[in-house]
Design an enzyme around this catalytic site. Structure first.
Site, PDB file in Angstrom:
ATOM      1  N   ASP A 163     -12.675  -0.103  53.782  1.00 14.24           N
ATOM      2  CA  ASP A 163     -13.796  -0.421  52.909  1.00 14.24           C
ATOM      3  C   ASP A 163     -14.674   0.811  52.788  1.00 14.24           C
ATOM      4  OD1 ASP A 163     -14.732  -3.624  52.204  1.00 14.24           O
ATOM      5  OD2 ASP A 163     -16.045  -1.980  51.608  1.00 14.24           O
ATOM      6  N   ASP A 189     -12.652   5.691  50.932  1.00 11.40           N
ATOM      7  CA  ASP A 189     -12.874   5.661  49.496  1.00 11.40           C
ATOM      8  C   ASP A 189     -11.491   5.686  48.846  1.00 11.40           C
ATOM      9  OD1 ASP A 189     -13.491   6.019  46.856  1.00 11.40           O
ATOM     10  OD2 ASP A 189     -14.560   7.922  47.113  1.00 11.40           O
ATOM     11  N   ASN A 195      -6.800  -5.447  47.784  1.00 10.58           N
ATOM     12  CA  ASN A 195      -7.845  -6.379  47.355  1.00 10.58           C
ATOM     13  C   ASN A 195      -9.070  -5.675  46.779  1.00 10.58           C
ATOM     14  OD1 ASN A 195      -9.571  -8.976  47.549  1.00 10.58           O
ATOM     15  ND2 ASN A 195     -10.631  -7.536  48.904  1.00 10.58           N
ATOM     16  N   TYR A 229     -12.742  -5.356  32.795  1.00  6.14           N
ATOM     17  CA  TYR A 229     -12.242  -5.906  34.053  1.00  6.14           C
ATOM     18  C   TYR A 229     -10.877  -6.554  33.853  1.00  6.14           C
ATOM     19  CZ  TYR A 229     -12.203  -8.659  38.387  1.00  6.14           C
ATOM     20  OH  TYR A 229     -11.854  -9.207  39.595  1.00  6.14           O
ATOM     21  N   LYS A 258      -7.077  -5.826  35.594  1.00  6.78           N
ATOM     22  CA  LYS A 258      -6.327  -6.854  36.319  1.00  6.78           C
ATOM     23  C   LYS A 258      -5.000  -7.171  35.627  1.00  6.78           C
ATOM     24  CE  LYS A 258      -9.031  -7.308  39.797  1.00  6.78           C
ATOM     25  NZ  LYS A 258      -8.566  -6.910  41.153  1.00  6.78           N
ATOM     26  N   ALA A 297     -14.168 -17.259  42.124  1.00  2.00           N
ATOM     27  CA  ALA A 297     -14.281 -17.571  43.551  1.00  2.00           C
ATOM     28  C   ALA A 297     -15.726 -17.497  44.016  1.00  2.00           C
ATOM     29  CB  ALA A 297     -13.413 -16.623  44.375  1.00  2.00           C
ATOM     30  N   THR A 330     -17.852 -15.911  45.933  1.00  2.00           N
ATOM     31  CA  THR A 330     -17.964 -14.645  46.650  1.00  2.00           C
ATOM     32  C   THR A 330     -19.341 -14.020  46.423  1.00  2.00           C
ATOM     33  OG1 THR A 330     -17.148 -13.367  44.766  1.00  2.00           O
ATOM     34  CG2 THR A 330     -15.489 -14.221  46.337  1.00  2.00           C
TER      35      THR A 330
END
Length: 249
Positions: A35, A48, A75, A140, A144, A173, A175
């Site tokens: 991360d 990164d 992810n 986006y 995807k 989701a 999140t």
């Protein structure tokens, strides 16, 4: 004594990534979290994924510590809102660099160890927007959609290597990222109700539900599952239920 299976989960510090990390650890895997900011825990690395040299160094470090790499879960990603008019060329390049090339960089760096594993699996986290047109998600959704196609090409290319490659398409989701979108809305309560209402099962997808599917896809017992995309969206991409009748009284 056999070596403990090892996994890399990018974007594993929060949201869907954190749920995947937790589930895979429950399954007995040693999970390395990549991360932007490292967690204050073992096997957490600040990486990164836009920096190829940094990715290669982190993957090598994880493989050396664990004795190999068996699983990669791509992810990590960033979001964007708007039509094709609303984002600059620079923003298009930035999202593709993180959302698509980030997955390429991490998997590419891990290939030598994945090839050496007898249970290698890669899971790319795509999205409902790869298969369903939604307002204000042009950029986006394009990234995807690229991930969905990339998954198929990777699955074909690495079948001879014994590496299974699949993707998961979550619906909306529950999140932190979605919560930030809700917080920025004029009426967060109404916006949440709208997001819940457009999913046939009437609620947001839980991160642990996505993690459960990832757990299945990386399990060696799913050895004949490759090149597939699994929707975890409450039926949003494929079902058209009749509107629910209002309750009386």
């Amino acid at each position: 004594m056999s070596r403990q299976r090892a996994a890399i989960v990018t974007g594993g510090a929060s949201g869907i990534g954190a749920a995947i990390t937790s589930r895979l650890r429950e399954d007995g895997l040693r999970v390395f979290v990549f991360d932007r900011t490292a967690l204050n825990e073992a096997d957490s690395l600040a990486v990164d994924i836009a920096d190829d040299a940094a990715v290669r160094a982190a993957v090598s470090q994880a493989a050396e510590v664990a004795g190999g790499i068996d699983v990669v879960v791509n992810n990590a990603g960033i979001g964007a809102q708007g039509t094709i008019e609303d984002n600059s060329d620079e923003e298009w390049h930035r999202l593709f660099d993180i959302n698509v090339l980030g997955a390429v960089r991490v998997t590419r760096a891990a290939l030598p160890w994945l090839r050496a594993s007898d249970s290698a699996a890669v899971v790319n986290i795509s999205s409902i927007v790869a298969t369903t047109g939604l307002p204000q998600r042009a950029l986006y959704g394009a990234t995807k959609g690229a991930i969905a196609s990339l998954t198929l090409q990777m699955a074909a290319d690495h079948l001879p290597d014994g590496i299974r490659v699949n993707s998961v398409n979550p619906g909306t989701a529950d999140t932190p990222w979605v919560q930030r979108l809700l917080d920025s809305a004029d009426d967060p309560v109404a916006e949440r109700a709208a997001l819940e209402g457009r999913q046939p099962h009437g609620r947001l997808v839980r991160p642990d539900e996505i993690a459960a599917v990832v757990s299945f896809l990386v399990d060696p017992r799913a050895g004949s599952v490759t090149g597939v995309s699994v929707a975890v969206d409450g039926g949003m991409a494929s079902l058209r239920p009749r509107p629910r009748a209002g309750r009386e009284g």
